[in-house]
Design a protein around this motif. Structure first.
Motif, PDB file in Angstrom:
ATOM      1  N   ILE A   1      58.504  34.489  65.899  1.00 17.45           N
ATOM      2  CA  ILE A   1      58.767  35.897  65.609  1.00 17.45           C
ATOM      3  C   ILE A   1      58.922  36.023  64.099  1.00 17.45           C
ATOM      4  O   ILE A   1      59.829  35.436  63.507  1.00 17.45           O
ATOM      5  CB  ILE A   1      60.052  36.371  66.323  1.00 17.45           C
ATOM      6  CG1 ILE A   1      59.947  36.117  67.826  1.00 17.45           C
ATOM      7  CG2 ILE A   1      60.316  37.840  66.034  1.00 17.45           C
ATOM      8  CD1 ILE A   1      61.274  36.243  68.562  1.00 17.45           C
ATOM      9  N   MET A   2      58.045  36.784  63.473  1.00 12.77           N
ATOM     10  CA  MET A   2      58.087  36.927  62.031  1.00 12.77           C
ATOM     11  C   MET A   2      58.991  38.106  61.657  1.00 12.77           C
ATOM     12  O   MET A   2      58.874  39.210  62.208  1.00 12.77           O
ATOM     13  CB  MET A   2      56.686  37.130  61.462  1.00 12.77           C
ATOM     14  CG  MET A   2      55.716  36.001  61.798  1.00 12.77           C
ATOM     15  SD  MET A   2      56.358  34.335  61.456  1.00 12.77           S
ATOM     16  CE  MET A   2      56.573  34.439  59.667  1.00 12.77           C
ATOM     17  N   LEU A   3      59.899  37.876  60.726  1.00 14.66           N
ATOM     18  CA  LEU A   3      60.843  38.881  60.259  1.00 14.66           C
ATOM     19  C   LEU A   3      60.470  39.335  58.856  1.00 14.66           C
ATOM     20  O   LEU A   3      59.700  38.680  58.148  1.00 14.66           O
ATOM     21  CB  LEU A   3      62.263  38.313  60.259  1.00 14.66           C
ATOM     22  CG  LEU A   3      62.769  37.734  61.586  1.00 14.66           C
ATOM     23  CD1 LEU A   3      64.113  37.059  61.380  1.00 14.66           C
ATOM     24  CD2 LEU A   3      62.878  38.825  62.647  1.00 14.66           C
ATOM     25  N   LYS A   4      61.070  40.459  58.450  1.00 17.42           N
ATOM     26  CA  LYS A   4      60.788  40.987  57.115  1.00 17.42           C
ATOM     27  C   LYS A   4      61.411  40.123  56.028  1.00 17.42           C
ATOM     28  O   LYS A   4      60.788  39.812  55.018  1.00 17.42           O
ATOM     29  CB  LYS A   4      61.301  42.430  57.004  1.00 17.42           C
ATOM     30  CG  LYS A   4      61.016  43.085  55.671  1.00 17.42           C
ATOM     31  CD  LYS A   4      61.570  44.504  55.608  1.00 17.42           C
ATOM     32  CE  LYS A   4      60.794  45.435  56.499  1.00 17.42           C
ATOM     33  NZ  LYS A   4      61.229  46.843  56.344  1.00 17.42           N
TER      34      LYS A   4
ATOM     35  N   ASP B   1      62.528  42.403  70.882  1.00 19.99           N
ATOM     36  CA  ASP B   1      62.393  42.512  72.333  1.00 19.99           C
ATOM     37  C   ASP B   1      62.396  41.097  72.912  1.00 19.99           C
ATOM     38  O   ASP B   1      61.510  40.287  72.608  1.00 19.99           O
ATOM     39  CB  ASP B   1      61.088  43.232  72.680  1.00 19.99           C
ATOM     40  CG  ASP B   1      60.958  43.538  74.165  1.00 19.99           C
ATOM     41  OD1 ASP B   1      61.237  42.641  74.985  1.00 19.99           O
ATOM     42  OD2 ASP B   1      60.574  44.666  74.508  1.00 19.99           O
ATOM     43  N   ALA B   2      63.379  40.792  73.754  1.00 21.24           N
ATOM     44  CA  ALA B   2      63.522  39.439  74.291  1.00 21.24           C
ATOM     45  C   ALA B   2      62.514  39.128  75.388  1.00 21.24           C
ATOM     46  O   ALA B   2      62.407  37.978  75.807  1.00 21.24           O
ATOM     47  CB  ALA B   2      64.942  39.238  74.828  1.00 21.24           C
ATOM     48  N   ALA B   3      61.765  40.131  75.842  1.00 24.77           N
ATOM     49  CA  ALA B   3      60.730  39.886  76.844  1.00 24.77           C
ATOM     50  C   ALA B   3      59.396  39.552  76.199  1.00 24.77           C
ATOM     51  O   ALA B   3      58.670  38.667  76.657  1.00 24.77           O
ATOM     52  CB  ALA B   3      60.577  41.092  77.765  1.00 24.77           C
ATOM     53  N   THR B   4      59.063  40.252  75.111  1.00 25.60           N
ATOM     54  CA  THR B   4      57.770  40.045  74.457  1.00 25.60           C
ATOM     55  C   THR B   4      57.875  39.190  73.204  1.00 25.60           C
ATOM     56  O   THR B   4      56.861  38.790  72.644  1.00 25.60           O
ATOM     57  CB  THR B   4      57.151  41.393  74.067  1.00 25.60           C
ATOM     58  OG1 THR B   4      58.000  42.060  73.109  1.00 25.60           O
ATOM     59  CG2 THR B   4      56.988  42.288  75.290  1.00 25.60           C
ATOM     60  N   PHE B   5      59.115  38.919  72.758  1.00 25.24           N
ATOM     61  CA  PHE B   5      59.355  38.165  71.525  1.00 25.24           C
ATOM     62  C   PHE B   5      58.658  38.820  70.333  1.00 25.24           C
ATOM     63  O   PHE B   5      57.966  38.171  69.551  1.00 25.24           O
ATOM     64  CB  PHE B   5      58.919  36.702  71.674  1.00 25.24           C
ATOM     65  CG  PHE B   5      59.653  35.964  72.752  1.00 25.24           C
ATOM     66  CD1 PHE B   5      61.046  35.967  72.783  1.00 25.24           C
ATOM     67  CD2 PHE B   5      58.969  35.275  73.732  1.00 25.24           C
ATOM     68  CE1 PHE B   5      61.739  35.291  73.779  1.00 25.24           C
ATOM     69  CE2 PHE B   5      59.654  34.592  74.729  1.00 25.24           C
ATOM     70  CZ  PHE B   5      61.036  34.606  74.752  1.00 25.24           C
ATOM     71  N   ARG B   6      58.858  40.111  70.217  1.00 28.56           N
ATOM     72  CA  ARG B   6      58.296  40.869  69.102  1.00 28.56           C
ATOM     73  C   ARG B   6      59.378  41.755  68.490  1.00 28.56           C
ATOM     74  O   ARG B   6      60.285  42.234  69.184  1.00 28.56           O
ATOM     75  CB  ARG B   6      57.135  41.754  69.574  1.00 28.56           C
ATOM     76  CG  ARG B   6      55.922  40.988  70.040  1.00 28.56           C
ATOM     77  CD  ARG B   6      54.909  41.907  70.689  1.00 28.56           C
ATOM     78  NE  ARG B   6      54.554  43.024  69.833  1.00 28.56           N
ATOM     79  CZ  ARG B   6      53.893  44.103  70.259  1.00 28.56           C
ATOM     80  NH1 ARG B   6      53.538  44.199  71.523  1.00 28.56           N
ATOM     81  NH2 ARG B   6      53.590  45.066  69.431  1.00 28.56           N
ATOM     82  N   VAL B   7      59.275  41.989  67.187  1.00 32.39           N
ATOM     83  CA  VAL B   7      60.167  42.924  66.514  1.00 32.39           C
ATOM     84  C   VAL B   7      59.697  44.338  66.845  1.00 32.39           C
ATOM     85  O   VAL B   7      58.551  44.699  66.566  1.00 32.39           O
ATOM     86  CB  VAL B   7      60.160  42.713  64.992  1.00 32.39           C
ATOM     87  CG1 VAL B   7      61.003  43.779  64.299  1.00 32.39           C
ATOM     88  CG2 VAL B   7      60.680  41.326  64.630  1.00 32.39           C
TER      89      VAL B   7
END
Length: 646
Positions: A162-165, A194-200
Motif C-alpha cells: 500500500i503506497m502512502l503519500k 480499506d482493509a478489504a482491498t488494501f488501498r488508500v
C-alpha cells in the motif's frame, strides 16, 4: 487460523467422502425471515451442517461486487443444539466445469481443499474465509501486506504493498476492522486504508503534525494528536470515521498527546506532555469540559472498562493518577518510580502494565483495588506491550528478547510466572528512530503474536508453548517498523454458528468449500452470483502479465524484462502508456533501481534492467494507469556470476 493448524487439518484430504446431502436447509436463526440466496445442508456422523449466503443490507440477490453474509451452523442432528469447540475452514471459488458432475464434483472439492491447504500462489481461492493478513508499517511511505498462508517459492509471502503519500508514524483499526487510519505527520494528513482491498481510499487533513491516532469504542470518531511546535496549533483533531471528513480541531496544550476514551465513548481524554495536563472532552457536544493536573509530565493515558476509570502515568513524578471516567474526579494517585512510559490494560480491564524504561520494570496495577501489585523485571528498556488471552508480551528497546508474563499468575501476594524468547538477534534500538505504532501484534483467536525486529527487517511469528519463533517474514525492499493483523476469518457467535461478511469478487457459480475435523468433512456447497454494475469498471483497469523469461541470468550484465497490458472483457491490448516504469532490487533489501519501459507492439512493453550483483531480484511495474490494479504480479530473477567457476 494458523498455518500449523491447516497443516494438521490437511491430513483430512486422505479421508473418504461419505454422507447424505439434503437439498432443503434447516433455518439458521429465528431472525432469518427471508429465504437465503444460497443454501445447503449436509448430515454426517450425527452432525448437521447448514450453509446459507444472504445479500447484505437491502439487496435481494447475490451480486458481483456486493456484500454477502456467509453463515455455517453446525448442530447435533438429533437434538438440534449447536456443537461447541469446533474450528471449521471454508473457501469461496468459482466452480470448475467437469465432465461428470454427479460423480466427480465432491472428489474435485476434496482436491481443491488439498490445494488450498498447501498455500501455493496461483491456486488460491478467490475468497478465503479463514484468512488473515499481516500489515507491516515501513520506514518509507508504504505498508507491506503479507499473507502468512502462502509463499512464492518458499521465499516470500508478500501479497501487495500500500503506497502512502508520506512516511507513516502511527495507525489504528476501526472497531469493525474495515478501515485502517494511518498518521502522516509530514503531510499533515491521515490516510484511510480499506482493509478489504488494501488501498488508500482518502487522505484526510488532520491538523498540524498528526501523530497519535485513536478510535472511539463506538467507532464514531477518530481522534488525532497534533504535535505542533506552535502552541496555538498543538492539540487534537477529530475526524468522522464514516465520512472521513475532519469535524473539529482543538488547542489543548504543548507537547505530545496520548488519547483514551470512557468505555461508553462519552468522554475523550487527551494528555499534554509539556503542559502537565489532561484535557477532557464531551464527545456529544464536542466541547472541552475539564482540564486536569496529573503531574509535571503526563506520558501515557489508558482506560479500564472494569473499573470505569482512566489511568494517567507521569514519567517525571513516577505516579499513576486514577480518574473516574464518569465524575471526572481524581480517585487515587498510585506512587511508582520515575521513568514510567506506556500504560496498557489487559482485554478484561483487570491489570494495567505500566512500563518503566529507566528501571526495566513493568509495574502491574490491579484495577480492582487501584494498587500496584507487582514490579516485574522485564526486557531491558521496555517500551511496548501487547496481550493474548493468556500472556502479556513486553518488548524492550535494548534487548532482542520478548518477556512473557502469564496473566493468571498475577495478583496481590502471588508470584508472576515469566518466560521469554528471542525475536531476532539484535536490539530494536539499533534500527534508529522508531514510530509510535506497536512492533508486536496478537492474533484475535489464538495464543500467538507477530513481532517486528526493525534492526533486521523481519517479522517473527511466535506461538505460545514454543521455545522460539516458528518462522519469520523478511520485508524485502522496505524497512519494517511495526505490525498489525487484519483478520478476515469467520467468527463464532452462539455455539456452532460461524459467520462473516465478504465482498463477492465475480459473477458465476461458486463452490463454497467447507472443512471440518470432527467429524471429518470435506464438502462443497454452491452459490450463484449474478453480474453486477462493477464488472465493466473492474475490467477497464489494465491487467499486467509478465511474458516468459529466463529465470536465471548473469551478473554483472543486462537482461530484458517483457510484459503485456490488457483490459476489457476481450483482453484488448492497452497501448500508448507512456509512464511505465520497471523497478527492481536485489533481496533482501538492496537499493531500488528504475528502468524506463518502451512499447514494442500489441500491448507488449519491455525494459532493460542492469543487474550489478548476484542474488535474487524482484521486479515490479508501476504506472498511473495501474494505480487501481489489485494484486499486481511481480517477476523474480536469479542472477549468477558471469565468471565461470564462481
Amino acid at each position: 487460523m494458523s498455518k500449523i493448524r491447516f497443516a494438521t487439518l490437511s491430513l483430512l484430504v486422505s479421508c473418504a467422502l461419505s454422507g447424505t446431502t439434503v437439498a432443503a436447509p434447516a433455518p439458521v436463526s429465528a431472525a432469518a425471515d427471508a429465504k437465503p440466496a444460497a443454501s445447503g445442508r449436509l448430515v454426517r456422523d450425527g452432525v448437521a451442517i447448514d450453509f446459507e449466503a444472504r445479500p447484505a443490507g437491502d439487496a435481494t440477490e447475490l451480486v458481483e461486487g456486493g456484500l454477502a453474509d456467509i453463515r455455517f451452523r453446525i448442530t447435533d442432528a438429533n437434538t438440534g443444539k449447536g456443537v461447541p469447540g469446533l474450528a471449521p475452514g471454508a473457501w469461496l471459488d468459482l466452480a470448475h466445469v467437469i465432465s461428470n458432475p454427479k460423480a466427480n464434483e465432491q472428489k474435485e472439492c476434496k482436491d481443491k481443499i488439498a490445494l488450498y491447504l498447501k498455500g501455493v500462489v496461483g491456486v488460491r481461492p478467490m475468497v478465503d474465509l479463514n484468512s488473515y493478513y499481516l500489515l507491516v508499517l515501513n520506514k518509507d511511505p508504504s505498508i507491506s501486506v503479507i499473507d502468512p498462508l502462502t509463499s512464492v517459492g518458499g521465499v516470500t509471502s508478500t501479497l501487495t504493498r500500500i503506497m502512502l503519500k508520506r512516511p507513516p508514524v502511527d495507525w489504528v483499526k476501526s472497531p469493525d476492522g474495515k478501515h485502517l487510519f494511518v498518521s502522516m505527520p509530514v503531510a499533515d494528513q491521515v490516510a484511510v486504508v480499506d482493509a478489504a482491498t488494501f488501498r488508500v481510499v482518502k487522505d484526510v487533513d488532520a491538523g498540524d503534525e498528526p501523530v497519535r491516532v485513536a478510535v472511539q469504542p463506538d467507532g464514531r470518531y477518530v481522534w488525532v494528536g497534533n504535535n505542533s511546535r506552535d502552541p496555538n496549533r498543538s492539540g487534537v483533531t477529530v475526524i468522522d470515521a464514516h465520512s472521513f471528513k475532519p469535524v473539529k480541531t482543538f488547542t489543548t496544550g504543548k507537547g505530545h498527546h496520548e488519547i483514551a476514551f470512557s468505555d461508553d465513548s462519552r468522554h475523550a481524554f487527551v494528555s499534554n506532555r509539556d503542559s502537565g495536563t489532561v484535557s477532557v472532552f464531551d464527545v456529544a457536544t464536542m466541547q472541552k469540559v475539564k482540564e486536569l493536573q496529573t503531574g509535571p509530565r503526563p506520558i501515557s493515558v489508558a482506560q479500564s472498562a472494569l473499573s470505569k476509570a482512566v489511568y494517567v502515568a507521569d514519567g517525571q513524578a513516577g505516579t499513576i493518577t486514577v480518574i473516574d471516567a464518569k465524575t471526572l474526579a481524581t480517585r487515587k494517585v498510585i506512587q511508582a518510580k520515575p521513568g514510567l512510559g506506556p500504560v496498557r490494560f489487559t482485554a478484561d480491564g483487570r491489570f494495567a502494565f505500566a512500563l518503566n524504561t529507566l528501571e526495566s520494570v513493568a509495574t502491574v496495577v490491579d484495577a480492582g483495588s487501584d494498587e500496584a501489585v507487582h514490579d516485574i523485571k522485564v526486557a531491558s528498556e521496555p517500551y511496548q506491550v501487547t496481550f493474548t488471552a493468556g500472556y502479556a508480551y513486553v518488548r524492550g528497546l535494548a534487548s532482542e528478547r520478548v518477556t512473557m508474563v502469564k496473566l493468571d499468575t498475577l495478583g496481590k501476594g502471588r508470584e508472576p510466572v515469566l518466560q521469554s524468547f528471542a525475536a531476532g538477534g539484535e536490539a530494536p534500538k539499533l534500527a534508529g528512530d522508531l514510530p509510535l505504532a506497536a512492533s508486536l501484534a496478537a492474533r484475535n483467536d489464538e495464543g500467538s503474536v507477530f513481532v517486528v525486529n526493525p534492526a533486521n527487517n523481519t517479522t517473527y511469528f511466535y506461538m505460545e508453548g514454543m521455545n522460539a519463533p516458528m518462522t519469520g517474514y523478511l520485508n524485502r525492499g522496505h524497512t519494517a517498523r511495526a505490525v498489525t493483523v487484519v483478520d478476515r476469518a469467520m467468527k463464532q457467535g452462539e455455539p456452532g454458528v460461524f459467520s462473516t461478511q465478504v465482498t463477492l469478487p465475480a459473477s458465476g457459480k461458486f463452490d463454497v468449500a467447507f472443512m471440518l475435523d470432527r467429524p471429518q468433512v470435506l464438502h462443497c456447497f454452491s452459490a450463484e452470483v449474478k453480474p453486477g454494475a462493477v464488472s465493466d469498471a473492474k475490467l477497464a483497469v489494465p491487467r499486467l502479465e509478465f511474458l516468459p523469461a529466463p529465470v536465471t541470468v548473469q551478473a554483472p550484465g543486462k537482461t530484458t524484462v517483457r510484459f503485456r497490458l490488457v483490459a476489457g472483457k476481450k483482453d484488448t491490448p492497452r497501448t500508448g502508456i507512456k509512464d511505465l516504469k520497471v523497478s527492481y532490487f536485489v533481496a533482501p533489501s538492496g537499493t531500488r533501481q528504475n528502468a524506463a519501459a518502451r512499447e514494442v507492439g500489441d500491448g507488449v512493453y519491455e525494459a532493460q534492467v542492469q543487474l550489478g550483483e548476484t542474488g535474487a531480484y524482484y521486479v515490479h511495474v508501476d504506472s498511473d494507469a495501474l494505480k487501481d490494479a489489485q494484486n499486481k504480479p511481480y517477476l523474480t530473477l536469479r542472477a549468477v556470476s558471469a565468471v565461470a567457476g564462481k
